[in-house]
Scaffold this motif. Structure first.
Motif, PDB file in Angstrom:
ATOM      1  N   PHE A 151     -50.974  46.656  97.106  1.00 23.15           N
ATOM      2  CA  PHE A 151     -51.694  47.788  97.644  1.00 23.15           C
ATOM      3  C   PHE A 151     -51.139  48.657  98.864  1.00 23.15           C
ATOM      4  O   PHE A 151     -51.121  49.789  99.176  1.00 23.15           O
ATOM      5  CB  PHE A 151     -53.305  47.395  97.864  1.00 23.15           C
ATOM      6  N   THR A 152     -50.675  47.671  99.838  1.00 20.68           N
ATOM      7  CA  THR A 152     -49.954  47.972 100.896  1.00 20.68           C
ATOM      8  C   THR A 152     -48.982  49.029 100.789  1.00 20.68           C
ATOM      9  O   THR A 152     -48.674  50.027 101.673  1.00 20.68           O
ATOM     10  CB  THR A 152     -49.664  46.960 102.058  1.00 20.68           C
ATOM     11  N   GLY A 153     -48.237  48.763  99.847  1.00 17.03           N
ATOM     12  CA  GLY A 153     -46.992  49.640  99.450  1.00 17.03           C
ATOM     13  C   GLY A 153     -47.359  51.027  99.410  1.00 17.03           C
ATOM     14  O   GLY A 153     -46.756  52.018  99.623  1.00 17.03           O
ATOM     15  N   ASP A 154     -48.570  51.215  98.459  1.00 15.46           N
ATOM     16  CA  ASP A 154     -48.929  52.710  98.491  1.00 15.46           C
ATOM     17  C   ASP A 154     -49.573  53.262  99.660  1.00 15.46           C
ATOM     18  O   ASP A 154     -49.431  54.644 100.030  1.00 15.46           O
ATOM     19  CB  ASP A 154     -50.133  52.703  97.322  1.00 15.46           C
ATOM     20  N   PHE A 265     -47.636  64.546  97.555  1.00 18.38           N
ATOM     21  CA  PHE A 265     -47.236  63.196  97.502  1.00 18.38           C
ATOM     22  C   PHE A 265     -48.173  62.075  98.119  1.00 18.38           C
ATOM     23  O   PHE A 265     -48.206  61.136  97.594  1.00 18.38           O
ATOM     24  CB  PHE A 265     -45.750  63.008  97.921  1.00 18.38           C
ATOM     25  N   ALA A 266     -48.627  62.750  99.221  1.00 22.02           N
ATOM     26  CA  ALA A 266     -49.865  62.052 100.049  1.00 22.02           C
ATOM     27  C   ALA A 266     -50.929  61.689  99.106  1.00 22.02           C
ATOM     28  O   ALA A 266     -51.492  60.613  98.936  1.00 22.02           O
ATOM     29  CB  ALA A 266     -50.129  62.677 101.006  1.00 22.02           C
ATOM     30  N   LEU A 267     -51.434  62.603  98.397  1.00 19.34           N
ATOM     31  CA  LEU A 267     -52.478  62.299  97.344  1.00 19.34           C
ATOM     32  C   LEU A 267     -52.246  61.601  96.275  1.00 19.34           C
ATOM     33  O   LEU A 267     -53.079  60.490  96.026  1.00 19.34           O
ATOM     34  CB  LEU A 267     -53.023  63.749  96.703  1.00 19.34           C
ATOM     35  N   VAL A 268     -50.907  61.735  95.818  1.00 17.79           N
ATOM     36  CA  VAL A 268     -50.586  60.651  94.624  1.00 17.79           C
ATOM     37  C   VAL A 268     -50.535  59.075  95.406  1.00 17.79           C
ATOM     38  O   VAL A 268     -51.023  58.306  94.725  1.00 17.79           O
ATOM     39  CB  VAL A 268     -48.929  61.035  94.173  1.00 17.79           C
ATOM     40  N   GLY A 269     -50.058  59.167  96.669  1.00 20.21           N
ATOM     41  CA  GLY A 269     -50.108  57.715  97.288  1.00 20.21           C
ATOM     42  C   GLY A 269     -51.412  57.320  97.393  1.00 20.21           C
ATOM     43  O   GLY A 269     -51.589  55.897  97.222  1.00 20.21           O
ATOM     44  N   LEU A 270     -52.254  58.080  98.117  1.00 29.29           N
ATOM     45  CA  LEU A 270     -53.558  57.404  98.152  1.00 29.29           C
ATOM     46  C   LEU A 270     -54.087  57.066  96.987  1.00 29.29           C
ATOM     47  O   LEU A 270     -54.864  56.195  96.833  1.00 29.29           O
ATOM     48  CB  LEU A 270     -54.462  58.610  98.741  1.00 29.29           C
ATOM     49  N   GLY A 271     -54.024  58.116  95.960  1.00 24.22           N
ATOM     50  CA  GLY A 271     -54.750  57.526  94.409  1.00 24.22           C
ATOM     51  C   GLY A 271     -54.047  56.454  93.998  1.00 24.22           C
ATOM     52  O   GLY A 271     -54.817  55.498  93.423  1.00 24.22           O
ATOM     53  N   GLY A 272     -52.753  56.191  94.349  1.00 26.67           N
ATOM     54  CA  GLY A 272     -52.054  55.001  93.858  1.00 26.67           C
ATOM     55  C   GLY A 272     -52.569  53.585  94.508  1.00 26.67           C
ATOM     56  O   GLY A 272     -52.915  52.649  94.004  1.00 26.67           O
ATOM     57  N   ALA A 273     -52.979  53.963  95.791  1.00 23.98           N
ATOM     58  CA  ALA A 273     -53.469  52.858  96.482  1.00 23.98           C
ATOM     59  C   ALA A 273     -54.981  52.293  95.840  1.00 23.98           C
ATOM     60  O   ALA A 273     -55.090  51.160  95.914  1.00 23.98           O
ATOM     61  CB  ALA A 273     -53.577  53.198  98.120  1.00 23.98           C
ATOM     62  N   LEU A 274     -55.644  53.235  95.567  1.00 20.41           N
ATOM     63  CA  LEU A 274     -56.930  53.267  95.098  1.00 20.41           C
ATOM     64  C   LEU A 274     -56.687  52.453  93.881  1.00 20.41           C
ATOM     65  O   LEU A 274     -57.620  51.535  93.230  1.00 20.41           O
ATOM     66  CB  LEU A 274     -57.602  54.416  95.085  1.00 20.41           C
ATOM     67  N   GLY A 275     -55.980  52.875  93.094  1.00 23.77           N
ATOM     68  CA  GLY A 275     -55.635  52.302  91.823  1.00 23.77           C
ATOM     69  C   GLY A 275     -55.272  50.883  91.721  1.00 23.77           C
ATOM     70  O   GLY A 275     -55.631  50.023  90.805  1.00 23.77           O
ATOM     71  N   LYS A 276     -54.499  50.411  92.930  1.00 22.88           N
ATOM     72  CA  LYS A 276     -54.114  49.069  92.982  1.00 22.88           C
ATOM     73  C   LYS A 276     -55.477  47.986  93.191  1.00 22.88           C
ATOM     74  O   LYS A 276     -55.635  47.080  92.536  1.00 22.88           O
ATOM     75  CB  LYS A 276     -53.361  48.752  94.147  1.00 22.88           C
ATOM     76  N   ALA A 277     -56.486  48.636  93.899  1.00 21.23           N
ATOM     77  CA  ALA A 277     -57.848  47.973  93.888  1.00 21.23           C
ATOM     78  C   ALA A 277     -58.471  48.089  92.954  1.00 21.23           C
ATOM     79  O   ALA A 277     -59.218  47.256  92.476  1.00 21.23           O
ATOM     80  CB  ALA A 277     -58.406  48.642  95.288  1.00 21.23           C
ATOM     81  N   GLY A 322     -52.073  59.603  90.814  1.00 16.77           N
ATOM     82  CA  GLY A 322     -51.536  58.516  91.544  1.00 16.77           C
ATOM     83  C   GLY A 322     -52.319  57.075  91.048  1.00 16.77           C
ATOM     84  O   GLY A 322     -51.303  56.045  90.933  1.00 16.77           O
ATOM     85  N   LEU A 323     -53.495  57.092  90.737  1.00 16.11           N
ATOM     86  CA  LEU A 323     -54.411  56.108  90.515  1.00 16.11           C
ATOM     87  C   LEU A 323     -53.481  55.604  88.958  1.00 16.11           C
ATOM     88  O   LEU A 323     -53.737  54.143  88.921  1.00 16.11           O
ATOM     89  CB  LEU A 323     -55.688  56.303  90.191  1.00 16.11           C
ATOM     90  N   MET A 324     -53.736  56.413  88.209  1.00 17.60           N
ATOM     91  CA  MET A 324     -53.006  55.701  86.865  1.00 17.60           C
ATOM     92  C   MET A 324     -51.454  55.437  86.844  1.00 17.60           C
ATOM     93  O   MET A 324     -51.117  54.502  86.267  1.00 17.60           O
ATOM     94  CB  MET A 324     -53.069  57.125  85.753  1.00 17.60           C
ATOM     95  N   LEU A 325     -50.702  56.177  87.773  1.00 19.91           N
ATOM     96  CA  LEU A 325     -49.345  55.919  87.690  1.00 19.91           C
ATOM     97  C   LEU A 325     -49.096  54.415  88.263  1.00 19.91           C
ATOM     98  O   LEU A 325     -48.303  53.656  87.936  1.00 19.91           O
ATOM     99  CB  LEU A 325     -48.515  56.851  88.719  1.00 19.91           C
ATOM    100  N   ASN A 326     -49.553  54.154  89.340  1.00 22.23           N
ATOM    101  CA  ASN A 326     -49.558  52.765  89.939  1.00 22.23           C
ATOM    102  C   ASN A 326     -50.544  51.730  89.562  1.00 22.23           C
ATOM    103  O   ASN A 326     -50.482  50.400  90.257  1.00 22.23           O
ATOM    104  CB  ASN A 326     -49.620  52.961  91.664  1.00 22.23           C
TER     105      ASN A 326
END
Length: 411
Positions: A151-154, A265-277, A322-326
């Motif tokens: 999660f921290t990577g995102d 890209f920030a929005l993708v990253g935030l969604g990715g971080a949420l996706g990890k959780a 981002g949520l789906m990608l990550n």
């Protein structure tokens, strides 16, 4: 002294405070390195304008970084066997920061290429070593902490690209890279100051070694499961950069400025971080197979929607994308220790990252970069969606290979 001796921390003798500090320090380091990887996407339009590069050449620039990162995963784990994971993590972070400093100083394409190679070489240290340190520290309870580390990577992906995008509105790309190099130097110093020293107990092993053999499924089934896990990781890791390579140009065609691209890209990253959780919880409730199918099908659908929508709704879609990608990666990383051949966790992580990142590094310029030059960004992005869907039959084949411990932890 073996690598296992450097990374092994008996769960019963490791203080909870040291475990938390290990997770926090490796998490900050992960955020920096993943941010370093993704900020390249924001810089691609600037490099295209300065050097007159086509899409295949831009993909090759990124591959210089990711190729070095992938190729040196196993050598980094061998260096840790000689000098300790802590020392190698510090040196790797400092080398990445130095690479970006050299990139900022470079005035030509050749200097930029050398700098990206150095930065990628430094980045090769953190994934396998930090993952193994956490797995050894937490033993059978490592799935959750590994998800947190993932999660921290995102967080880094959500922070550094938009920061660089904003810098590019007032600074040259050279100055922006000097700034992020300074940040890397500070993180390297933090790792040196706060990461606990590894225990040197040669006999210590994490709980849960050789899970496939204990489960009664035998080493052959364990190796098959690990091979399928790596293949799934390869496709999942390739689909993400195959799409993100073209995202700046897709958004610019819709009317986005460079600063807007950074926000995307920030929005993708935030969604990715949420996706990890979120996907970690879904994996616990639904199981590995349904969760991975959901995220990969969602990735394909979100990519196609982003291509079809105008700029404003496309930007609104970025967190979901981002949520789906990550989302898949948390499930995969947490399964590596449970399918590690022979219980060799650090070696399994090194192999996993070598194959997943290495294939991605080769496929992006040789396949997806050339495809973009031939048919344009939209069709190349569509190919990335198809790559994500190709995971589905593989994860169905993986399900019977999961050991009993993994089945209990994801259902």
């Amino acid at each position: 002294m073996t690598l296992a001796s450097n990374l092994s921390v008996p769960i019963g003798s490791t203080a909870a405070r040291d475990r938390r500090r290990t997770l926090a320090v490796t998490g900050v380091n992960h955020a920096l390195h993943d941010g370093y990887t993704d900020l390249i996407y924001v810089l691609l339009p600037a490099w295209q304008g300065q050097f007159g590069l086509d899409y295949a050449s831009l993909a090759l620039l990124r591959t210089l970084y990711t190729g070095a990162l992938a190729a040196l995963q196993v050598p980094s784990s061998k260096l840790a066997g000689l000098f300790g994971a802590r020392a190698v993590l510090i040196a790797g972070t400092a080398l990445s920061a130095g690479g970006y400093a050299i990139a900022g100083l470079s005035g030509g394409l050749a200097g930029l290429c050398v700098a990206l190679l150095l930065a990628g070489a430094g980045g090769s240290t953190q994934h396998p070593l930090a993952s193994a340190v956490i797995a050894r520290a937490y033993g059978t309870g490592a799935r959750g902490p590994l998800g947190t580390y993932n999660f921290t990577g995102d967080l880094g992906k959500a922070a550094l690209p938009p920061l660089v995008g904003l810098m590019l509105t007032v600074w040259t790309w050279h100055s922006a890279l000097w700034a992020v190099a300074g940040l890397g130097g500070a993180v390297a110093a933090g790792v040196a100051l706060f990461l606990p020293y590894e225990a040197s107990t040669a006999t210590a092993r994490a709980d849960g070694a050789k899970p496939a053999e204990r489960d009664g499924r035998g080493p052959e089934r364990g190796r098959l499961g690990f091979g399928l896990l790596v293949a799934i990781g390869v496709l999942d890791t390739t689909a993400r950069p195959a799409f993100l390579l073209y995202l700046p140009f897709i958004l610019q065609a819709k009317g986005a400025a460079l600063a807007t691209v950074g926000v995307a890209f920030a929005l993708v990253g935030l969604g990715g971080a949420l996706g990890k959780a979120v996907c970690g919880r879904l994996g616990s409730r639904l199981g590995v197979t349904p969760t991975v199918i959901l995220t990969e099908a969602g990735t394909a659908g979100a990519i196609l929607a982003a291509l079809a929508l105008p700029l404003a709704p496309a930007l609104a879609l970025m967190p979901v994308l981002g949520l789906m990608l990550n989302g898949t990666s948390s499930v995969l990383y947490g399964t590596v220790p449970e399918l590690a051949p022979g219980g060799r966790v650090e070696h399994a992580f090194a192999l996993f990252y070598t194959f997943t990142l290495g294939f991605s590094a080769l496929a992006i310029p040789l396949l997806y970069g050339r495809l973009g030059d031939a048919v344009g960004p939209d069709w190349a992005a569509t190919a990335a969606a198809a790559t994500a869907l190709a995971v589905v039959p593989l994860v169905l084949a993986l399900s019977p290979c999961l050991p009993g411990a993994a089945r209990r932890s994801v259902r």
